[in-house]
Design a protein around this motif. Structure first.
Motif, PDB file in Angstrom:
ATOM      1  N   ASN A 191       0.720  10.897  -6.233  1.00  0.00           N
ATOM      2  CA  ASN A 191      -0.797  11.180  -6.697  1.00  0.00           C
ATOM      3  C   ASN A 191      -1.721   9.805  -6.215  1.00  0.00           C
ATOM      4  N   LEU A 192      -0.745   8.626  -6.878  1.00  0.00           N
ATOM      5  CA  LEU A 192      -1.916   7.424  -6.496  1.00  0.00           C
ATOM      6  C   LEU A 192      -2.045   6.961  -5.250  1.00  0.00           C
ATOM      7  N   LYS A 193      -0.531   7.473  -4.394  1.00  0.00           N
ATOM      8  CA  LYS A 193      -0.854   7.230  -3.018  1.00  0.00           C
ATOM      9  C   LYS A 193      -1.984   8.012  -2.385  1.00  0.00           C
ATOM     10  N   GLN A 194      -2.126   9.278  -2.917  1.00  0.00           N
ATOM     11  CA  GLN A 194      -3.041  10.075  -2.121  1.00  0.00           C
ATOM     12  C   GLN A 194      -4.509   9.369  -2.686  1.00  0.00           C
ATOM     13  N   LEU A 195      -4.608   8.921  -3.675  1.00  0.00           N
ATOM     14  CA  LEU A 195      -5.833   8.220  -4.032  1.00  0.00           C
ATOM     15  C   LEU A 195      -6.225   7.056  -3.407  1.00  0.00           C
ATOM     16  N   GLY A 196      -5.000   6.297  -2.915  1.00  0.00           N
ATOM     17  CA  GLY A 196      -4.989   4.981  -2.102  1.00  0.00           C
ATOM     18  C   GLY A 196      -5.746   5.388  -0.865  1.00  0.00           C
ATOM     19  N   ILE A 197      -5.165   6.379  -0.218  1.00  0.00           N
ATOM     20  CA  ILE A 197      -5.448   6.933   1.088  1.00  0.00           C
ATOM     21  C   ILE A 197      -7.190   7.531   1.115  1.00  0.00           C
ATOM     22  N   ALA A 198      -7.469   7.969   0.003  1.00  0.00           N
ATOM     23  CA  ALA A 198      -8.591   8.503  -0.317  1.00  0.00           C
ATOM     24  C   ALA A 198      -9.688   7.245  -0.287  1.00  0.00           C
ATOM     25  N   MET A 199      -9.337   6.332  -1.075  1.00  0.00           N
ATOM     26  CA  MET A 199     -10.000   4.948  -1.250  1.00  0.00           C
ATOM     27  C   MET A 199     -10.487   4.445   0.170  1.00  0.00           C
ATOM     28  N   HIS A 200      -9.150   4.403   0.822  1.00  0.00           N
ATOM     29  CA  HIS A 200      -9.422   3.733   2.298  1.00  0.00           C
ATOM     30  C   HIS A 200     -10.482   4.694   3.263  1.00  0.00           C
ATOM     31  N   ASN A 201     -10.369   5.747   3.064  1.00  0.00           N
ATOM     32  CA  ASN A 201     -11.009   6.872   4.059  1.00  0.00           C
ATOM     33  C   ASN A 201     -12.650   6.631   3.326  1.00  0.00           C
ATOM     34  N   TYR A 202     -12.749   6.501   2.166  1.00  0.00           N
ATOM     35  CA  TYR A 202     -14.218   6.268   1.575  1.00  0.00           C
ATOM     36  C   TYR A 202     -14.794   4.975   2.265  1.00  0.00           C
ATOM     37  N   ILE A 208     -10.176  14.106  -0.986  1.00  0.00           N
ATOM     38  CA  ILE A 208      -8.953  14.576  -1.275  1.00  0.00           C
ATOM     39  C   ILE A 208      -8.714  16.049  -1.123  1.00  0.00           C
ATOM     40  N   ASP A 209      -9.488  16.401  -0.089  1.00  0.00           N
ATOM     41  CA  ASP A 209      -9.562  17.622   0.269  1.00  0.00           C
ATOM     42  C   ASP A 209     -10.152  18.526  -0.999  1.00  0.00           C
ATOM     43  N   GLN A 210     -11.234  18.295  -1.576  1.00  0.00           N
ATOM     44  CA  GLN A 210     -11.836  18.902  -2.512  1.00  0.00           C
ATOM     45  C   GLN A 210     -13.357  19.005  -2.413  1.00  0.00           C
ATOM     46  N   THR A 211     -13.815  19.123  -1.031  1.00  0.00           N
ATOM     47  CA  THR A 211     -15.021  19.230  -0.643  1.00  0.00           C
ATOM     48  C   THR A 211     -15.816  20.278  -1.123  1.00  0.00           C
ATOM     49  N   PRO A 212     -15.241  21.639  -1.303  1.00  0.00           N
ATOM     50  CA  PRO A 212     -15.806  22.779  -1.998  1.00  0.00           C
ATOM     51  C   PRO A 212     -16.314  22.243  -3.551  1.00  0.00           C
ATOM     52  N   LEU A 213     -15.374  21.611  -4.213  1.00  0.00           N
ATOM     53  CA  LEU A 213     -15.534  21.297  -5.666  1.00  0.00           C
ATOM     54  C   LEU A 213     -16.902  20.053  -5.711  1.00  0.00           C
ATOM     55  N   PHE A 214     -16.649  19.547  -4.618  1.00  0.00           N
ATOM     56  CA  PHE A 214     -17.782  18.284  -4.665  1.00  0.00           C
ATOM     57  C   PHE A 214     -19.134  18.901  -4.383  1.00  0.00           C
ATOM     58  N   ASN A 215     -19.036  20.202  -3.499  1.00  0.00           N
ATOM     59  CA  ASN A 215     -20.506  20.575  -3.366  1.00  0.00           C
ATOM     60  C   ASN A 215     -20.796  21.502  -4.550  1.00  0.00           C
ATOM     61  N   THR A 216     -19.795  22.139  -5.207  1.00  0.00           N
ATOM     62  CA  THR A 216     -20.087  23.207  -6.296  1.00  0.00           C
ATOM     63  C   THR A 216     -20.683  22.285  -7.465  1.00  0.00           C
ATOM     64  N   LEU A 217     -20.265  21.020  -7.616  1.00  0.00           N
ATOM     65  CA  LEU A 217     -20.653  20.295  -8.696  1.00  0.00           C
ATOM     66  C   LEU A 217     -22.018  19.547  -8.474  1.00  0.00           C
ATOM     67  N   ASN A 218     -22.257  19.562  -6.959  1.00  0.00           N
ATOM     68  CA  ASN A 218     -23.436  18.921  -6.630  1.00  0.00           C
ATOM     69  C   ASN A 218     -23.753  17.680  -6.915  1.00  0.00           C
TER      70      ASN A 218
END
Lengths: 159, 336
Positions: free
Chosen positions: B51-62, B95-105
């Motif tokens: 989980n933390l590794k994925q957050l790390g990759i997400a941080m780097h992509n951000y 983290i592959d949650q673009t639909p949630l990001f858009n739903t929450l706007n």
């Protein structure tokens, strides 16, 4: 078949010695279990520490007592209404690392909001002010030496 | 006697032979059971690291997209107890949650509007923020932890936020809104995440492999409730932004629900629920907690790591754990 070989072997053992045999098998296996189980811990040697904090002879309640060793995590304890504290090293272990410590005592706390009741927002509770004299708040003003075993370390603070 | 037996083997077993076999099998099972439990915990620990590794990759992509790490939260003026978007919401598209990001706007409305419009989405605890070793609830109960909840936009209904086991690294002293001012934790947050923070890797002069970005916080530390953290949003206090050491100090709400501090060490001793010590890092893994470093590595730090959490100012960075939190302290870190 191995079962019958085992059976022949068991049959040759004197039945009077069966309890001894079973006991030794259990002893060997359980000693193996002790060797495999349990993780390696880097817990430093600890000495149990408790004592009483007083300010001008009166017990100092609700003070946070922290023992900071020079090379490990700190141990902390809170004083009760009698000024008595007991140090805890971590959630599972009491005491403080054996050796020298810089001690700090403070009563200052932050404010916080009470949980809402009956749907009403909880009121804001103000924090506690510092009642320990400023001269004791400087780092290194209070020190203590923790020895293996039990320690009773009292602090008599004076204004 | 034994000779007769051996020469004329009867078919079948004596009672004692059977008992011996059963006893040996029982002992073998008893040996195996703790090993199975340990293997299960090892699997949960691995999941948590991942989980933390994925957050790390997400941080780097951000960081690749915006040339900065996400802010701890974005400060806008909102009424008391309403929400501010937190770092976990900004990471959602990575983290592959673009639909949630858009739903929450997230880019178009504030969290209090989002929780009023989409309660289910806001209270959805993502597996990416859930350490399987931790047995906390999925959503905060506003009756239990009112500070881990935000009000609806147009009513005063308090809604619990989803639980997160991961909090960003804020400071070496009590959590602060304001950013770094030197290496004293009582002057400003010494870590990478604070109010509107725009930390990029060139700001992390200690080296990204020596700097903590995210750490674990569990529902319990010892037997006491530590309440973990909140996902997506953080609660405002008196229209001044989330409660912090420097603005509306409070220890059961505010910035401490989305960020952590090294002040009280890893797995601290809690004297009760909702104390200031609840702003620390903790885990249900034996002996320490996982931390995501700036270079994307996930390290398990021992709870006995050298740490000096000064109880009174000043609070210089003068220990190993503090140096790992500080982004530009210059403290030389030895083995840890």
């Amino acid at each position: 078949m191995w079962v019958f070989a085992l059976r022949n072997w068991v049959g040759q053992i004197n039945p009077a010695r069966f309890p001894t045999l079973v006991f030794s098998v259990v002893a060997i296996l359980s000693s193996m279990a002790c060797g495999c189980g349990g993780s390696v811990s880097d817990l430093p040697p600890l000495g149990k520490v408790s004592g009483v904090v007083t300010l001008d002879g009166k017990p100092l309640a609700n003070a946070r007592v922290q023992f900071q060793p020079p090379d490990s995590r700190a141990s902390e304890g809170m004083t009760d209404e009698n000024g008595a504290y007991t140090l805890r090293f971590d959630p599972k272990n009491y005491g403080a690392k054996v050796g020298p410590h810089v001690v700090s005592v403070t009563t200052r706390t932050d404010g916080y909001a009470k949980p809402p009741q009956n749907g009403q927002e909880g009121e804001w509770v103000k924090g506690q002010p510092e009642s320990v004299p400023a001269k004791y708040l400087k780092p290194g003003a209070l020190t203590a030496e923790v020895k293996a075993g039990s320690n009773t370390i009292n602090f008599d603070l004076k204004n | 006697m034994s000779k007769t037996r051996a020469s004329k083997p009867s078919r079948g077993f004596t009672l004692i032979e059977l008992l011996v076999v059963i006893a040996i099998i029982a002992i073998l099972i008893a040996l195996l059971l703790p090993a199975v439990q340990q293997a299960r915990e090892a699997a949960r620990r691995t999941q948590c690291r991942n989980n933390l590794k994925q957050l790390g990759i997400a941080m780097h992509n951000y960081h690749d997209t915006y040339n900065t790490l996400p802010p701890a939260y974005v400060q806008v003026t909102v009424a008391d107890n309403k929400g501010h978007w937190a770092w976990s919401a900004f990471l959602l598209p990575y983290i592959d949650q673009t639909p949630l990001f858009n739903t929450l706007n997230v880019n178009g409305q504030l969290p209090s509007a989002a929780i009023q419009a989409n309660l289910g989405a806001m209270q959805n605890q993502l597996a990416a923020f859930d350490c399987p070793s931790d047995n906390g609830p999925r959503v905060h109960d506003p009756a239990l932890d009112p500070g881990y909840a935000i009000e609806d936009a147009t009513t005063t209904t308090n809604r619990g936020l989803a639980l997160s086991n991961y909090v960003a690294s804020n400071s070496t002293s009590a959590p602060r809104q304001a950013g770094r001012a030197g290496t004293d934790g009582t002057q400003g947050a010494t870590g990478a995440f604070f109010r509107n923070s725009r930390t990029n890797f060139s700001n992390i002069t200690d080296g990204s492999s020596n700097t903590i970005l995210v750490g674990e916080r569990a529902w319990l530390s010892g037997a006491q409730r530590m309440s973990a953290g909140t996902l997506y949003a953080v609660r405002d206090a008196n229209a001044g932004g989330p409660a912090a050491q420097d603005v509306n100090p409070g220890w059961n709400q505010g910035i401490m629900t989305i960020v952590g501090t090294s002040k009280w060490g890893i797995n601290p001793v809690l004297t009760g629920p909702n104390t200031e010590t609840s702003a620390s890092y903790s885990s249900q893994h034996t002996g320490g907690a996982h931390f995501l470093m700036g270079d994307g590595a996930v390290k398990f730090l021992s709870q006995n790591i050298f740490n000096i959490g000064e109880t009174t100012p000043p609070a210089p960075i003068n220990s190993t754990f503090e140096a790992l939190v500080g982004i530009a302290d210059g403290f030389v870190i030895g083995d840890y």
